[in-house]
Design an enzyme around this catalytic site. Structure first.
Site, PDB file in Angstrom:
ATOM      1  N   ASP A  51       0.846  -1.192   0.000  1.00  0.00           N
ATOM      2  CA  ASP A  51       0.000   0.000   0.000  1.00  0.00           C
ATOM      3  C   ASP A  51       0.885   1.246   0.000  1.00  0.00           C
ATOM      4  O   ASP A  51       1.012   1.938   1.001  1.00  0.00           O
ATOM      5  CB  ASP A  51      -0.932   0.008   1.211  1.00  0.00           C
ATOM      6  N   PHE A  52       1.505   1.498  -1.147  1.00  0.00           N
ATOM      7  CA  PHE A  52       2.268   2.725  -1.320  1.00  0.00           C
ATOM      8  C   PHE A  52       1.301   3.796  -1.836  1.00  0.00           C
ATOM      9  O   PHE A  52       0.581   3.576  -2.813  1.00  0.00           O
ATOM     10  CB  PHE A  52       3.394   2.540  -2.334  1.00  0.00           C
ATOM     11  N   GLU A  53       1.307   4.949  -1.177  1.00  0.00           N
ATOM     12  CA  GLU A  53       0.417   6.036  -1.585  1.00  0.00           C
ATOM     13  C   GLU A  53       1.209   7.335  -1.719  1.00  0.00           C
ATOM     14  O   GLU A  53       2.319   7.456  -1.229  1.00  0.00           O
ATOM     15  CB  GLU A  53      -0.736   6.198  -0.588  1.00  0.00           C
ATOM     16  N   ASN A  54       0.586   8.284  -2.414  1.00  0.00           N
ATOM     17  CA  ASN A  54       1.226   9.564  -2.707  1.00  0.00           C
ATOM     18  C   ASN A  54       2.476   9.366  -3.563  1.00  0.00           C
ATOM     19  O   ASN A  54       3.505  10.011  -3.365  1.00  0.00           O
ATOM     20  CB  ASN A  54       1.570  10.319  -1.408  1.00  0.00           C
TER      21      ASN A  54
END
Length: 277
Positions: free
Chosen positions: A49-52
Site C-alpha cells: 500500500d504505497f500512496e502519494n
C-alpha cells in the site's frame, strides 16, 4: 489464519517511495527481505500500500509490483496491492475534453498492469469526503459504483476486492474555522446517545449522517452503519468481485460482524488482507 501484512510508506511520504522506485538495488533488497519475512513468519504473502506516489513513477511502481509478485509466487505466496480509486484515464494536467482529470494521489496506479501481476487488488473506495473537503459521505454509493465501473473496464472484475470503511468523520465548524477528525464506532455512538440527536439518511449517497449544535459549534458527522454497508456489499455480487476488505479493525461497531456473517454466506468471504485509507 492466513496473515498478509501491510507494506506501506510511513506517513505516505512521497520521498520514501521515490527513493525506492528509482533504485534497482533498493527494490531488489526490499523484495528479498519481503521473501525472508514471509518465510520466517509463514505469511500468506503481502499487501503493498504505497500512496502519494509521484505520477511520473507509475511505470516504476508497476515494475516493482511485478518484481515482488514474482518472488511471492515463486515461494507459493500471494501478493496484493491496495489501490486508490480512479475515474478516468486522464492524468493530472492532461486537460482531455469532457474527461475528469485523475488526481495526483491516484495517478500512479496502472490498473491493468497491477492486476496482471498480482493475485488481487483492494480498491480503497473510501475518503470520498476527507479532512480538507466539505462535510459529506465517507463512501457515497454512486461514487463507489463509479469507481467500480472504471476499475472493471480496465481489468477482470474477479481481480478486485471492494474496500469498505469502518470509520466515520466529524466536521466541526466554529465561526469561519472548520476542523475534522476520523471517528471509530464508539465515538459515533457517544454522539448518537446525546439527547435529541436525530440521524438522517441521504438517498443519493445511501449513507447516514447527523448534525448537532454544541455551543457555538456545529458538528456534522457522516459514517457507515449496517444499512450503508449492506448497500455497498451488494456491489460485490453485482460486479462479480472477489470479496471485500475493510479499514480498519477496531473502528467497527458490533453490527458489522453480524452483517459480515450474512454477506459472506451470500456473496464472498471477507479478506484478512488489511486495507488503508
Amino acid at each position: 489464519l492466513a496473515v498478509m501484512p501491510l507494506l506501506y510508506n510511513r506517513g505516505f511520504d512521497r520521498a520514501t517511495v521515490t527513493r525506492l522506485l528509482r533504485s534497482t538495488a533498493a527494490q531488489h533488497r526490499a523484495v528479498s527481505y519481503m521473501g525472508f519475512l514471509a518465510k520466517r513468519n509463514n505469511f500468506a504473502g503481502f499487501q503493498i500500500d504505497f500512496e502519494n506516489i509521484d505520477p511520473s513513477d507509475h511505470w516504476r511502481y508497476s515494475s516493482f509490483v511485478r518484481l515482488a509478485a514474482e518472488r511471492m509466487h515463486r515461494d507459493g505466496r500471494l501478493l496484493s496491492v491496495a489501490i486508490v480509486p480512479r475515474f478516468s484515464d486522464a492524468q493530472p494536467g492532461d486537460g482531455r475534453s469532457g474527461e475528469p482529470s485523475t488526481g495526483e494521489w491516484s495517478a500512479a496506479y496502472d490498473y491493468p498492469a497491477l492486476a496482471a501481476a498480482t493475485d488481487f487488488l483492494t480498491l480503497m473506495t473510501y475518503d470520498h469526503s476527507n479532512r480538507t473537503s466539505p462535510a459529506g459521505p465517507i463512501a457515497g454509493y454512486e461514487w463507489v459504483e463509479k469507481a467500480l465501473n472504471y476499475a472493471v473496464s480496465k481489468a477482470p472484475a474477479h481481480k478486485f476486492m471492494l474496500g469498505i470503511p469502518l470509520y466515520g468523520r466529524e466536521w466541526v465548524q466554529t465561526n469561519n474555522k472548520v476542523t475534522s477528525r476520523s471517528m471509530a464506532a464508539q465515538d459515533i455512538q457517544s454522539i448518537l446517545s446525546l439527547p435529541g440527536v436525530e440521524v438522517s439518511w441521504d438517498d443519493k449517497w445511501r449513507s447516514p449522517w447527523l448534525e448537532v449544535r454544541d455551543g457555538d459549534a456545529v458538528r456534522t458527522v457522516w459514517y457507515e452503519n449496517a444499512r450503508s454497508w449492506a448497500e455497498k456489499l451488494a456491489l460485490i455480487r453485482k460486479f462479480g468481485l472477489c470479496g471485500f476488505g475493510a479499514w480498519r479493525l477496531g473502528f467497527e461497531g458490533p453490527e458489522y460482524w453480524g452483517l459480515v456473517q450474512v454477506k459472506s454466506e451470500e456473496t464472498a468471504k471477507p479478506s484478512s488482507a488489511p486495507t488503508v485509507p
